[in-house]
Write an enzyme that holds these catalytic residues in place. Structure first.
Site, PDB file in Angstrom:
ATOM      1  N   ASP A 144      18.363   6.695   8.156  1.00  0.00           N
ATOM      2  CA  ASP A 144      17.932   8.079   8.288  1.00  0.00           C
ATOM      3  C   ASP A 144      16.784   8.307   7.301  1.00  0.00           C
ATOM      4  OD1 ASP A 144      18.196  10.951   8.889  1.00  0.00           O
ATOM      5  OD2 ASP A 144      19.025  11.065   6.867  1.00  0.00           O
ATOM      6  N   MET A 145      16.081   9.397   7.475  1.00  0.00           N
ATOM      7  CA  MET A 145      14.944   9.704   6.602  1.00  0.00           C
ATOM      8  C   MET A 145      15.305  10.735   5.524  1.00  0.00           C
ATOM      9  SD  MET A 145      12.337   7.839   7.534  1.00  0.00           S
ATOM     10  CE  MET A 145      13.579   6.556   7.744  1.00  0.00           C
ATOM     11  N   ASP A 146      15.368  12.009   5.893  1.00  0.00           N
ATOM     12  CA  ASP A 146      15.543  13.082   4.919  1.00  0.00           C
ATOM     13  C   ASP A 146      16.952  13.064   4.337  1.00  0.00           C
ATOM     14  OD1 ASP A 146      12.905  14.729   5.281  1.00  0.00           O
ATOM     15  OD2 ASP A 146      13.616  14.212   7.296  1.00  0.00           O
TER      16      ASP A 146
ATOM     17  N   LYS B 223      22.052   9.284  17.627  1.00  0.00           N
ATOM     18  CA  LYS B 223      21.620   8.070  16.925  1.00  0.00           C
ATOM     19  C   LYS B 223      22.535   6.878  17.225  1.00  0.00           C
ATOM     20  CE  LYS B 223      19.443  10.470  13.023  1.00  0.00           C
ATOM     21  NZ  LYS B 223      19.332  10.528  11.544  1.00  0.00           N
TER      22      LYS B 223
ATOM     23  N   SER C  72      15.887   9.192  12.890  1.00  0.00           N
ATOM     24  CA  SER C  72      15.711  10.519  12.303  1.00  0.00           C
ATOM     25  C   SER C  72      15.723  11.620  13.359  1.00  0.00           C
ATOM     26  CB  SER C  72      14.367  10.558  11.557  1.00  0.00           C
ATOM     27  OG  SER C  72      14.098  11.842  11.033  1.00  0.00           O
ATOM     28  N   GLY C  73      16.005  12.828  12.912  1.00  0.00           N
ATOM     29  CA  GLY C  73      15.810  13.997  13.761  1.00  0.00           C
ATOM     30  C   GLY C  73      14.343  14.371  13.865  1.00  0.00           C
TER      31      GLY C  73
ATOM     32  N   ASP D  75      23.156  10.392   5.695  1.00  0.00           N
ATOM     33  CA  ASP D  75      23.643  11.409   4.764  1.00  0.00           C
ATOM     34  C   ASP D  75      24.219  12.645   5.434  1.00  0.00           C
ATOM     35  OD1 ASP D  75      21.014  12.486   5.562  1.00  0.00           O
ATOM     36  OD2 ASP D  75      21.371  13.952   3.980  1.00  0.00           O
TER      37      ASP D  75
ATOM     38  N   ASN E 284      24.341  14.340  11.770  1.00  0.00           N
ATOM     39  CA  ASN E 284      23.659  13.679  12.880  1.00  0.00           C
ATOM     40  C   ASN E 284      23.601  12.159  12.707  1.00  0.00           C
ATOM     41  OD1 ASN E 284      21.828  14.036  10.735  1.00  0.00           O
ATOM     42  ND2 ASN E 284      20.069  14.040  12.098  1.00  0.00           N
TER      43      ASN E 284
END
Length: 270
Positions: free
Chosen positions: A12-14, A193, A46-47, A216, A219
């Site tokens: 994931d990113m953020d 995902k 990622s979203g 984290d 999602n």
């Protein structure tokens, strides 16, 4: 922990790979190069919008896998591996229902672009973090010439006890996911995902036992379930910590980078 069989890393990113200011650590590309030399594929899950992710990873955009819009749009080297779009009529019904929520803003996420019909500064500041192609329109209900991957609802006061509850009935036939404290994502039932990871694993003949993932927030839950080496960030939602087998330091402490450094140096960790 033996990392010798890892063939795929997805993160994931953020709140995960990116620091609290949404920046990519300068050490990432050194670690990525080491992953590449070991023949390990890297996926950004990622979203965020596909075009945003491409710009974020511009130096290696033709080498890595993108699971954008919460896995509803999976792309590798320009090839679309999966597109899981919402039905147009259903999209319009959902937009109308979202308008009932006081204090909410909407992003209609298409394959070509993201669309907004409200440009309140506090909302647009959030949109600009995650979407690089954004078109301002008079009315989201009038947008039809695109495939719609997601409706993202933003509530600056938080969505978990508001928008999230407003769409309780839709959970039976759609993917309703709290993707951040102020974001609720609505996608096709098969768009998540976890399904995106299945597409990638099938495409490259990689098993969950050969997969490492980091996440984290909610999602990331279905992605966490598709990998034996599943890591929850120290700053993760409690449900993610419960679902993951392992723990990484927080994104403010470069937890993903630290684990990947251990992976590429073949160190054993407790």
């Amino acid at each position: 922990m033996d990392f010798s069989k890892i063939k795929l890393v997805a993160t994931d990113m953020d709140g995960t790979l990116l620091d609290p200011q949404h920046n990519l650590n300068e050490e990432f590309y050194t670690v990525y190069q080491a992953l590449k030399e070991r023949g390990i594929l890297f996926a950004a899950a990622s979203g965020r919008q596909y075009y945003n992710l491409v710009n974020l990873f511009k130096p290696i955009k033709d080498e890595i896998i993108f699971l954008a819009e919460n896995g509803s749009f999976v792309v590798y080297q320009g090839e679309e591996l999966s597109v899981q779009a919402l039905d147009l009529a259903e999209t319009k019904r959902l937009l109308k229902k979202a308008r009932e929520i006081e204090g909410s803003y909407m992003v209609l996420c298409g394959k070509k672009s993201a669309y907004v019909d409200n440009t309140a500064p506090e909302f647009m500041a959030q949109v600009e973090l995650y979407y690089d192609k954004v078109e301002v329109v008079d009315d989201l209900l009038q947008v039809e010439d695109d495939q719609f991957l997601k409706i993202a609802i933003c509530e600056l006061k938080g969505v978990e006890d508001s928008s999230n509850l407003h769409f309780r009935e839709e959970r039976e036939h759609l993917q309703i996911t709290v993707s951040g404290k102020i974001w609720l994502d609505i996608c096709d039932k098969l768009a998540n995902k976890g399904r995106g990871m299945e597409v990638v694993q099938e495409r490259f003949n990689i098993t969950p036992e050969e997969t490492m993932v980091f996440g984290d927030y909610l999602n990331d839950l279905k992605m966490i379930q598709k990998a034996h080496y599943s890591f929850a960030m120290e700053n993760a939602h409690p449900d993610i910590k419960e679902a993951a087998r392992y723990r990484a330091k927080s994104n403010s402490q470069n937890g993903v980078i630290e684990v990947l450094q251990q992976l590429v140096s073949s160190e054993k960790v407790a």
